[in-house]
Design a protein around this motif. Structure first.
Motif, mmCIF file in Angstrom:
data_model
loop_
_atom_site.group_PDB
_atom_site.id
_atom_site.type_symbol
_atom_site.label_atom_id
_atom_site.label_comp_id
_atom_site.label_asym_id
_atom_site.label_seq_id
_atom_site.Cartn_x
_atom_site.Cartn_y
_atom_site.Cartn_z
ATOM 1 N N ILE A 50 37.179 -89.911 65.442
ATOM 2 C CA ILE A 50 37.106 -91.289 64.946
ATOM 3 C C ILE A 50 37.924 -91.447 63.660
ATOM 4 O O ILE A 50 38.679 -92.416 63.498
ATOM 5 C CB ILE A 50 35.639 -91.688 64.702
ATOM 6 N N LEU A 51 37.787 -90.475 62.747
ATOM 7 C CA LEU A 51 38.513 -90.559 61.476
ATOM 8 C C LEU A 51 40.021 -90.542 61.679
ATOM 9 O O LEU A 51 40.763 -91.339 61.087
ATOM 10 C CB LEU A 51 38.099 -89.402 60.566
ATOM 11 N N PHE A 52 40.513 -89.634 62.552
ATOM 12 C CA PHE A 52 41.956 -89.547 62.773
ATOM 13 C C PHE A 52 42.474 -90.753 63.552
ATOM 14 O O PHE A 52 43.622 -91.162 63.365
ATOM 15 C CB PHE A 52 42.303 -88.249 63.506
ATOM 16 N N THR A 53 41.643 -91.335 64.422
ATOM 17 C CA THR A 53 42.050 -92.562 65.124
ATOM 18 C C THR A 53 42.204 -93.712 64.138
ATOM 19 O O THR A 53 43.188 -94.464 64.187
ATOM 20 C CB THR A 53 41.011 -92.931 66.192
ATOM 21 N N LEU A 54 41.245 -93.827 63.212
ATOM 22 C CA LEU A 54 41.339 -94.873 62.178
ATOM 23 C C LEU A 54 42.552 -94.640 61.276
ATOM 24 O O LEU A 54 43.248 -95.594 60.901
ATOM 25 C CB LEU A 54 40.058 -94.904 61.346
ATOM 26 N N LEU A 55 42.823 -93.371 60.938
ATOM 27 C CA LEU A 55 43.975 -93.065 60.096
ATOM 28 C C LEU A 55 45.276 -93.404 60.821
ATOM 29 O O LEU A 55 46.222 -93.943 60.210
ATOM 30 C CB LEU A 55 43.957 -91.582 59.717
ATOM 31 N N ALA A 56 45.349 -93.096 62.129
ATOM 32 C CA ALA A 56 46.542 -93.420 62.907
ATOM 33 C C ALA A 56 46.767 -94.930 62.972
ATOM 34 O O ALA A 56 47.898 -95.415 62.835
ATOM 35 C CB ALA A 56 46.420 -92.839 64.315
ATOM 36 N N LEU A 57 45.688 -95.687 63.168
ATOM 37 C CA LEU A 57 45.802 -97.148 63.199
ATOM 38 C C LEU A 57 46.237 -97.690 61.843
ATOM 39 O O LEU A 57 47.035 -98.634 61.764
ATOM 40 C CB LEU A 57 44.465 -97.765 63.610
ATOM 41 N N LEU A 58 45.717 -97.086 60.773
ATOM 42 C CA LEU A 58 46.095 -97.507 59.426
ATOM 43 C C LEU A 58 47.579 -97.268 59.169
ATOM 44 O O LEU A 58 48.254 -98.085 58.535
ATOM 45 C CB LEU A 58 45.245 -96.756 58.396
ATOM 46 N N CYS A 59 48.105 -96.151 59.674
ATOM 47 C CA CYS A 59 49.529 -95.848 59.491
ATOM 48 C C CYS A 59 50.408 -96.729 60.371
ATOM 49 O O CYS A 59 51.541 -97.055 59.994
ATOM 50 C CB CYS A 59 49.797 -94.373 59.807
ATOM 51 N N ALA A 60 49.920 -97.106 61.552
ATOM 52 C CA ALA A 60 50.721 -97.896 62.485
ATOM 53 C C ALA A 60 50.715 -99.389 62.142
ATOM 54 O O ALA A 60 51.648 -100.111 62.522
ATOM 55 C CB ALA A 60 50.205 -97.699 63.918
ATOM 56 N N TYR A 61 49.685 -99.839 61.407
ATOM 57 C CA TYR A 61 49.562 -101.275 61.136
ATOM 58 C C TYR A 61 50.760 -101.861 60.400
ATOM 59 O O TYR A 61 51.207 -102.963 60.751
ATOM 60 C CB TYR A 61 48.273 -101.575 60.370
ATOM 61 N N PRO A 62 51.320 -101.215 59.351
ATOM 62 C CA PRO A 62 52.486 -101.819 58.676
ATOM 63 C C PRO A 62 53.645 -102.096 59.619
ATOM 64 O O PRO A 62 54.329 -103.121 59.469
ATOM 65 C CB PRO A 62 52.859 -100.766 57.624
ATOM 66 N N PHE A 63 53.889 -101.208 60.580
ATOM 67 C CA PHE A 63 54.978 -101.436 61.531
ATOM 68 C C PHE A 63 54.629 -102.589 62.478
ATOM 69 O O PHE A 63 55.492 -103.403 62.816
ATOM 70 C CB PHE A 63 55.250 -100.161 62.332
ATOM 71 N N TYR A 64 53.369 -102.649 62.906
ATOM 72 C CA TYR A 64 52.925 -103.756 63.748
ATOM 73 C C TYR A 64 53.032 -105.076 62.997
ATOM 74 O O TYR A 64 53.520 -106.081 63.529
ATOM 75 C CB TYR A 64 51.491 -103.504 64.198
ATOM 76 N N TYR A 65 52.600 -105.071 61.737
ATOM 77 C CA TYR A 65 52.664 -106.289 60.925
ATOM 78 C C TYR A 65 54.110 -106.732 60.731
ATOM 79 O O TYR A 65 54.420 -107.925 60.780
ATOM 80 C CB TYR A 65 52.012 -106.022 59.568
ATOM 81 N N LEU A 66 54.987 -105.770 60.518
ATOM 82 C CA LEU A 66 56.407 -106.096 60.354
ATOM 83 C C LEU A 66 56.951 -106.784 61.602
ATOM 84 O O LEU A 66 57.656 -107.810 61.511
ATOM 85 C CB LEU A 66 57.192 -104.809 60.073
#
Length: 303
Positions: free
Chosen positions: A27-43
């Motif tokens: 769960i922690l690494f999934t949340l961390l992966a989503l946190l890292c991917a969000y800036p690219f998605y937002y862009l």
């Protein structure tokens, strides 16, 4: 004589404690992966959303008023196709030449029989801390007739001292017996370099190549400083000029002017340029990512 069949070892069942750890860390690494991917998605969603809503920061999780006017605006730039080819040529050729020249230099700094090895090595390392300055470097490149030529992108930065130190340290970890046996068989320096040393340096070479390629791809200042011929403009410099034009146009618009949702704004163009520029590097990175950590560890500078 009949062969004895070896039965596979039975897997040890996981305890409840191990299962709990796996669930928590998953769960922690999934949340961390989503946190890292969000800036690219937002862009990406900002580049296709209503430009006026992007300007005021109203876009968060999903695109609103989807359009592709920002990308069309970039594709309208004159000479874009030629600048993309110049950038690709610079990145591919510059990376290849730099990796070869840097590895070649690093290899000879590992040889005890090299004349003046300590002096020349320290002389090269000193250039990491001391520089002649922008004006002397410009005058030097002009005297070498590199100004306003394609080779200004390749020759001045052909050897990176930092990368050379990484490669030298990694090469020194190779057991000397490998080269000694090849030397006894009549192999010279070049044969040993290309047949023995470099094949064992793939992780660090891939890491150095990635660093160099990103530097060539993102650089626009060299074009701004040395190039006046539009046929030699890189894509980054051309898009940098586009952004300046959009910002200049925005300052001429009064606050009372009602802009359409697809009208280009400095923020929307800046975000679109970022997506346009980083996409190729993002596509290349997965192919060298498996070498990245290993390469850095192999080339770690020893005390």
């Amino acid at each position: 004589m009949a062969k004895t069949k070896v039965l596979p070892k039975a897997k040890k069942p996981m305890s409840m404690e191990d299962i709990g750890y796996n669930i928590i860390f998953g769960i922690l690494f999934t949340l961390l992966a989503l946190l890292c991917a969000y800036p690219f998605y937002y862009l990406l969603i900002c580049t296709i959303s209503n430009n006026q809503m992007v300007e005021v920061g109203a876009i968060t999780w999903r695109p609103v008023g989807i359009h592709f006017g920002n990308y069309k605006e970039i594709l309208k730039v004159e000479n874009l196709g030629n600048s993309v080819l110049i950038t690709l040529a610079r990145t591919v050729l510059g990376t290849g030449v730099s990796v070869f020249a840097t590895a070649y230099t690093a290899y000879f700094f590992t040889k005890q029989e090299m004349w003046g090895k300590k002096f020349w090595y320290r002389f090269c390392v000193a250039t990491m801390y001391f520089s002649a300055g922008m004006i002397p470097i410009y005058l030097n490149n002009r005297m070498l007739h590199l100004v306003n030529t394609f080779w200004i992108y390749i020759i001045p930065g052909m050897i990176s001292v930092y990368n050379m130190v990484l490669l030298k340290t990694s090469m020194e970890a190779i057991p000397p017996d490998l080269e000694e046996s090849a030397y006894l068989d009549g192999a010279g320096y070049f044969t040993r370099l290309f047949r023995i040393v470099l094949p064992l340096q793939k992780p660090i070479l891939a890491t150095v190549a990635l660093f160099t390629a990103v530097g060539h791809w993102n650089d626009f200042f060299t074009t701004k400083l040395y190039i006046t011929n539009p046929k030699l403009y890189t894509m980054q410099f051309l898009l940098y000029e586009l952004l300046n034009q959009i910002q200049a146009q925005a300052t001429q618009i009064t606050n009372d002017t009602q802009l359409s949702a697809t009208a280009a704004t400095p923020t929307s163009i800046r975000l679109t340029l970022t997506a346009f520029v980083i996409l190729p590097i993002m596509l290349v990175y997965p192919f060298v990512q498996k070498y990245f950590t290993k390469g850095i560890m192999m080339g770690a500078v020893k005390g």
